[in-house]
Design a protein around this motif. Sequence first.
Motif, PDB file in Angstrom:
ATOM      1  N   TYR A 149      25.084 -65.543 -53.040  1.00  0.00           N
ATOM      2  CA  TYR A 149      24.329 -66.459 -52.184  1.00  0.00           C
ATOM      3  C   TYR A 149      23.722 -67.596 -53.026  1.00  0.00           C
ATOM      4  O   TYR A 149      24.008 -68.779 -52.805  1.00  0.00           O
ATOM      5  CB  TYR A 149      23.229 -65.666 -51.461  1.00  0.00           C
ATOM      6  N   GLU A 150      22.878 -67.220 -53.963  1.00  0.00           N
ATOM      7  CA  GLU A 150      22.193 -68.220 -54.794  1.00  0.00           C
ATOM      8  C   GLU A 150      23.181 -68.951 -55.692  1.00  0.00           C
ATOM      9  O   GLU A 150      23.074 -70.156 -55.912  1.00  0.00           O
ATOM     10  CB  GLU A 150      21.132 -67.521 -55.642  1.00  0.00           C
ATOM     11  N   LEU A 153      25.050 -71.713 -53.847  1.00  0.00           N
ATOM     12  CA  LEU A 153      24.197 -72.862 -53.533  1.00  0.00           C
ATOM     13  C   LEU A 153      24.037 -73.754 -54.767  1.00  0.00           C
ATOM     14  O   LEU A 153      24.035 -74.985 -54.666  1.00  0.00           O
ATOM     15  CB  LEU A 153      22.829 -72.384 -53.040  1.00  0.00           C
ATOM     16  N   ASN A 154      23.925 -73.138 -55.942  1.00  0.00           N
ATOM     17  CA  ASN A 154      23.849 -73.922 -57.178  1.00  0.00           C
ATOM     18  C   ASN A 154      25.177 -74.623 -57.464  1.00  0.00           C
ATOM     19  O   ASN A 154      25.204 -75.773 -57.945  1.00  0.00           O
ATOM     20  CB  ASN A 154      23.474 -73.017 -58.353  1.00  0.00           C
ATOM     21  N   TYR A 185      21.032 -77.330 -49.099  1.00  0.00           N
ATOM     22  CA  TYR A 185      20.403 -76.373 -50.025  1.00  0.00           C
ATOM     23  C   TYR A 185      19.103 -75.833 -49.437  1.00  0.00           C
ATOM     24  O   TYR A 185      18.837 -74.626 -49.464  1.00  0.00           O
ATOM     25  CB  TYR A 185      20.140 -77.071 -51.362  1.00  0.00           C
ATOM     26  N   GLN A 189      18.460 -71.983 -48.305  1.00  0.00           N
ATOM     27  CA  GLN A 189      17.453 -71.265 -49.073  1.00  0.00           C
ATOM     28  C   GLN A 189      16.365 -70.715 -48.156  1.00  0.00           C
ATOM     29  O   GLN A 189      15.862 -69.608 -48.354  1.00  0.00           O
ATOM     30  CB  GLN A 189      16.834 -72.187 -50.132  1.00  0.00           C
ATOM     31  N   ASN A 192      17.608 -67.694 -46.612  1.00  0.00           N
ATOM     32  CA  ASN A 192      17.898 -66.623 -47.565  1.00  0.00           C
ATOM     33  C   ASN A 192      16.899 -65.482 -47.374  1.00  0.00           C
ATOM     34  O   ASN A 192      15.695 -65.645 -47.602  1.00  0.00           O
ATOM     35  CB  ASN A 192      17.801 -67.170 -48.989  1.00  0.00           C
ATOM     36  N   LEU A 195      14.424 -64.528 -50.291  1.00  0.00           N
ATOM     37  CA  LEU A 195      13.613 -65.558 -50.919  1.00  0.00           C
ATOM     38  C   LEU A 195      12.548 -66.033 -49.940  1.00  0.00           C
ATOM     39  O   LEU A 195      12.848 -66.299 -48.776  1.00  0.00           O
ATOM     40  CB  LEU A 195      14.499 -66.738 -51.342  1.00  0.00           C
ATOM     41  N   SER A 199       9.105 -70.354 -52.109  1.00  0.00           N
ATOM     42  CA  SER A 199      10.044 -70.408 -53.242  1.00  0.00           C
ATOM     43  C   SER A 199      11.259 -71.274 -52.922  1.00  0.00           C
ATOM     44  O   SER A 199      11.797 -71.977 -53.791  1.00  0.00           O
ATOM     45  CB  SER A 199      10.500 -68.989 -53.597  1.00  0.00           C
ATOM     46  N   ALA A 200      11.729 -71.237 -51.660  1.00  0.00           N
ATOM     47  CA  ALA A 200      12.873 -72.060 -51.246  1.00  0.00           C
ATOM     48  C   ALA A 200      12.547 -73.539 -51.359  1.00  0.00           C
ATOM     49  O   ALA A 200      13.354 -74.332 -51.865  1.00  0.00           O
ATOM     50  CB  ALA A 200      13.274 -71.717 -49.818  1.00  0.00           C
ATOM     51  N   ALA A 203      12.218 -74.500 -55.070  1.00  0.00           N
ATOM     52  CA  ALA A 203      13.539 -74.631 -55.688  1.00  0.00           C
ATOM     53  C   ALA A 203      14.220 -75.928 -55.252  1.00  0.00           C
ATOM     54  O   ALA A 203      14.861 -76.623 -56.051  1.00  0.00           O
ATOM     55  CB  ALA A 203      14.408 -73.425 -55.326  1.00  0.00           C
ATOM     56  N   THR A 204      14.060 -76.270 -53.979  1.00  0.00           N
ATOM     57  CA  THR A 204      14.655 -77.511 -53.469  1.00  0.00           C
ATOM     58  C   THR A 204      14.042 -78.730 -54.150  1.00  0.00           C
ATOM     59  O   THR A 204      14.752 -79.672 -54.522  1.00  0.00           O
ATOM     60  CB  THR A 204      14.457 -77.604 -51.945  1.00  0.00           C
TER      61      THR A 204
END
Length: 425
Positions: A149-150, A153-154, A185, A189, A192, A195, A199-200, A203-204
């Motif tokens: 998943y993560e 996205l990266n 993204y 996220q 997710n 997460l 945190s999503a 991270a964005t």
Amino acid sequence: MDIQESAVLTRQMTASTRTQLQAPDSAIMTEVEHLLARRTRDIRLKGELSRLFQERFWPRTAKIIRAWMTWVALLDVLTLGLNAILLPKAITVSMLLPASILPPAAIACAFIWKRPRAFWLQRISLIAGMFLILLSVALVGVSAGGEFYERHLNIMLFVAITAIIIFSIPLAWTVMVASIALGLYLVFQVLNPGLANGSAVAATLFFASGIVATVVARRTMTILAQKTFLLELRDRSRVAELADANAQLERLARTDALTGIANRRWMMETLDRLWSDGMKSRSCAMLMCDIDEFKKLNDHLGHPEGDRCLVKVAGIIQSSVRRNRDHVARYGGEEFLVVLPGVDEREAVAVAERIRESVEAASLPNPASRVSPYVTLSIGVAAHSPDDETIFPEQLQNQADAALYLAKQDGRNRIVLHKPDAPST
């Protein structure tokens, strides 16, 4: 080819040079100079300059986009094949459907960019293609779940960043691609399950800083490319101006400033060229023409009238020969040299008589002349035939000059044909 045709050819060559250099017009050059005087970061191309820039760089941009789309599609298929070998079957099957979105989207976009199309169509195809490609990458990770998943996205952000860097497209398009990547993204996220929303978002925001920096770098690269283009336009304009100046100087160096016909230098070069092309083995004739009692015309009527006489006589001689084959030059002072390729003795004498009669019929005043109250010509004629021994242009010219001397001795206003057995003077 006479000097007038030579001038026309020079102008045509200059025009051809201008076309090859694509020298812009004065209005565009004014804008170019204005933009180059500004700071590099403030350069903005508009109107015709923007169109020229796109015309110059768009083919290369299209080629890069096609190559990128093709390789992305190929790598997607290869990755899916490796996953089928290395990963459990259940995970591979879950990836299959979302992964199948990418190849058709990339290939369709590459096909649309294969040749020039409407600007709006290319823009829509690129934005839609990038959306589907990024969505496919993200959905593969979402479908597989867990660590995928993560990771995917990266990977999606990495794909977006490479596209932003290498696609030399308008800034608005670049921002749209970046926004799509960050939007996808953030959405995935937030969805997710492993997460928290905070945190999503964090991270964005972290990845957004990298995306923004990439967009700024792309914009800087575009500005530098535009400045290089402006410098290229300015250099082309200056080279075109220099070509014009050189062509003008070249024409002036071969033209008699007073009469506008060829000068002695041009005639000598023409004779060398003709003989190099094999004229020594073909018929050729030369006429050496001299205005009778020209010094008395200058002394009695003045140099301005003498200059007018030279101009008119040059025009008469020029109009009396074949425009596309014969050559006329002012040889010096009141002397004119006429070269008649492919002409025998009889034809050469006929041309000389036509010139002499035309000058006499013009009734240009020369009241102090002992020959006639009007301007007259004495002409020496020398001709070479293929049956004669090889002769060089200097020799044929000397023969015409010797015949002119005899014409002067015999009373002027006449034509004398050089005879091989005639005594030298």
